[in-house]
Design a protein around this motif. Structure first.
Motif, PDB file in Angstrom:
ATOM      1  N   HIS A   1     -59.083 -35.390   3.045  1.00  0.00           N
ATOM      2  CA  HIS A   1     -59.504 -36.178   4.165  1.00  0.00           C
ATOM      3  C   HIS A   1     -59.728 -35.212   5.219  1.00  0.00           C
TER       4      HIS A   1
ATOM      5  N   LYS B   1     -71.757 -35.365  25.342  1.00  0.00           N
ATOM      6  CA  LYS B   1     -71.618 -36.756  24.947  1.00  0.00           C
ATOM      7  C   LYS B   1     -69.934 -36.581  24.509  1.00  0.00           C
TER       8      LYS B   1
ATOM      9  N   ILE C   1     -62.788 -42.747  22.411  1.00  0.00           N
ATOM     10  CA  ILE C   1     -62.994 -44.199  21.901  1.00  0.00           C
ATOM     11  C   ILE C   1     -61.838 -44.996  21.745  1.00  0.00           C
TER      12      ILE C   1
ATOM     13  N   VAL D   1     -54.469 -39.468  12.698  1.00  0.00           N
ATOM     14  CA  VAL D   1     -55.382 -39.237  11.397  1.00  0.00           C
ATOM     15  C   VAL D   1     -55.227 -37.895  10.746  1.00  0.00           C
ATOM     16  N   ASP D   2     -55.657 -37.885   9.579  1.00  0.00           N
ATOM     17  CA  ASP D   2     -55.247 -36.553   8.679  1.00  0.00           C
ATOM     18  C   ASP D   2     -56.647 -35.692   9.037  1.00  0.00           C
TER      19      ASP D   2
ATOM     20  N   PHE E   1     -56.271 -38.280  16.724  1.00  0.00           N
ATOM     21  CA  PHE E   1     -57.622 -37.810  16.284  1.00  0.00           C
ATOM     22  C   PHE E   1     -58.069 -37.191  17.585  1.00  0.00           C
TER      23      PHE E   1
ATOM     24  N   MET F   1     -59.413 -33.315  18.377  1.00  0.00           N
ATOM     25  CA  MET F   1     -61.023 -32.822  18.826  1.00  0.00           C
ATOM     26  C   MET F   1     -60.526 -32.201  20.152  1.00  0.00           C
TER      27      MET F   1
ATOM     28  N   THR G   1     -76.021 -40.434  17.165  1.00  0.00           N
ATOM     29  CA  THR G   1     -74.742 -39.568  17.217  1.00  0.00           C
ATOM     30  C   THR G   1     -73.493 -40.618  16.771  1.00  0.00           C
TER      31      THR G   1
ATOM     32  N   ARG H   1     -68.757 -43.269  12.196  1.00  0.00           N
ATOM     33  CA  ARG H   1     -67.907 -42.242  12.827  1.00  0.00           C
ATOM     34  C   ARG H   1     -66.871 -42.964  13.974  1.00  0.00           C
TER      35      ARG H   1
ATOM     36  N   LEU I   1     -63.927 -44.098  12.372  1.00  0.00           N
ATOM     37  CA  LEU I   1     -63.148 -42.843  12.081  1.00  0.00           C
ATOM     38  C   LEU I   1     -62.310 -42.332  13.468  1.00  0.00           C
TER      39      LEU I   1
ATOM     40  N   HIS J   1     -56.044 -43.314  10.467  1.00  0.00           N
ATOM     41  CA  HIS J   1     -56.276 -43.363   9.012  1.00  0.00           C
ATOM     42  C   HIS J   1     -55.685 -41.970   8.344  1.00  0.00           C
TER      43      HIS J   1
END
Ligand SMILES: NC(=O)C1=CN([C@@H]2O[C@H](COP(=O)(O)OP(=O)(O)OC[C@H]3O[C@@H](n4cnc5c(N)ncnc54)[C@H](O)[C@@H]3O)[C@@H](O)[C@H]2O)C=CC1
Ligand SMILES: CC(C)=CCC[C@@H](C)[C@H]1CC[C@H]2C3=C(CC[C@]12C)[C@@]1(C)CCC(=O)C[C@@H]1CC3
Length: 345
Positions: free
Chosen positions: A173, A195, A200, A207-208, A247, A251, A295, A300, A303, A308
């Motif tokens: 993942h 962007k 979000i 997340v993994d 997540f 990022m 995009t 996306r 995710l 997850h």
């Protein structure tokens, strides 16, 4: 006492060996004394000890020479998720995988290790510590996921001790690491276009993300444990870093590491998901006239805005799996490997 592996057991083929994961896998297999045939539609490098066979995996006649005298096949080829081409996904991931299985049987291959994906159970809603017994997604979000599900079923059902073909599926993942053509380049491109200012949802979703060398480690362990008497035959295995992370923290770490600002402003999840759905529909309707790739795709956004992460206890128990590179080191090594994507470069 160390067990000696017969030389014939050290000949393997990597289908999709020119790709991101495939090349890392090939490098580790060489380190471990395997001789490797790579089968791919393109050749992206040259390495001593690697024989390249160029062709489409849907063509059995092209595949067979790559499997000659090979006892172990890794199948990690797939069209990129971003291609969004239903026909291509069905042809390569479903029909092509049937052909890979037939070719393995004809060539007398004993073991087939598939690179599946943990996303085969993801429907766009939260998965927390998901185990392998979760049902396949009934409504997969995109064609990539839909065909990865069928691909995994085909490979696991092909496990047949009588016929002499043993199979197993690895479900990684969020693979990341040096030379990844997707995650970091897409992220940097979005940052350069202004962007990446927005988070979000509330930004707390876990997340993994899995460093590529851990994924490779999981594949090799699976191959080496795949024997007629082993409990792993015909089963899927989650392979992750076993360190779920927010997540948006992940990022931000990558972006800040490369000199870009971290996202700061929050946008409601439902609003962005609705917009992404609309854009996707628009792109579909206008496809005969103009081609544009948004995009923000529904997949996306899902995710980026849901939990997850997956439990990899089964891999620990049956394969002796343990991540070999921590998330922190994986991020540092990844950031370092993209000097050309740094802010201002
Ligand atoms: N990158 C990720 O985050 C994740 C990837 N996976 C799976 O891991 C596998 C490898 O993914 P990546 O290395 O990221 O992708 P990649 O796009 O870098 O590599 C895929 C390779 O397959 C080859 N290929 C595609 N169609 C082919 C065909 N018809 N015949 C022969 N070769 C063909 C491509 O040329 C490419 O070299 C895929 O099966 C993917 O579904 C699963 C979970 C997460
Ligand atoms: C955990 C996992 C499966 C990660 C691998 C997929 C990634 C390549 C994408 C998943 C969500 C994507 C995403 C963006 C970039 C690529 C992903 C990380 C954006 C950050 C791109 C810019 C935006 O406008 C927002 C996107 C959110 C989702």
């Amino acid at each position: 006492m160390t067990t000696r592996v017969r030389p014939s057991n050290k000949r393997c083929a990597v289908i999709g060996g020119s790709g991101f994961l495939g090349k890392h896998l090939v490098e580790k297999l060489l380190d471990r004394g395997y001789s490797v045939s790579v089968f791919d539609i393109r050749q992206s490098y040259e390495l001593p000890g690697v024989a390249f066979h160029l062709g489409d995996l849907c063509d059995k006649r092209a595949l067979l020479p790559a499997m000659k005298d090979v006892s172990l096949v890794f199948h990690c080829a797939s069209p990129a998720p971003a291609s969004d081409d239903r026909g291509l996904f069905e042809r390569v991931n479903i029909q092509g995988t049937r052909i890979v299985i037939q070719a393995c049987i004809e060539a007398g291959v004993q073991k087939l290790v598939l690179t599946s994906s943990a996303s085969v159970v993801f429907e766009g809603t939260d998965i927390k510590n998901g185990r392998e017994d979760l049902p396949y997604a009934k409504k997969p979000i995109d064609y990539y996921t839909e065909t990865k599900i069928e691909q995994e079923k085909l490979v696991l059902e092909a496990c047949d001790k009588e016929k002499g073909l043993l199979t197993v599926a690895i479900r990684p993942h969020g693979i990341f690491g040096p030379r990844d053509p997707q995650l970091v380049p897409i992220l940097v491109d979005a940052a350069r276009r202004g962007k990446m200012k927005f988070i979000i949802g509330d930004g707390t979703n876990l997340v993994d993300f899995t460093f590529v060398e851990n994924v490779v480690h999981g594949h090799i362990l699976a191959a080496e444990h795949l024997r007629p008497d082993s409990p792993i035959c015909g089963k899927p295995y989650h392979i992750t870093n076993d360190e779920p992370v927010k997540f948006w923290d992940f990022m931000s770490d990558v972006l800040v590491g490369l000199g870009y600002a971290a996202p700061r402003y929050h946008l409601p999840y439902a609003l962005v998901y609705g917009l992404a759905l609309l854009l996707w529909l628009l792109a579909l309707i206008l496809r005969p006239l103009v081609s544009f790739k948004p995009t923000f795709t529904p997949m996306r956004v899902a995710l980026a805005g849901t939990h997850h992460y997956y439990n990899c206890e089964r891999a620990k128990q049956d394969l002796g799996y343990k991540p070999v590179v921590s998330l922190k080191d994986g991020i540092a090594r990844t950031v370092q490997s993209y000097p050309h994507l740094r802010q201002g470069a």
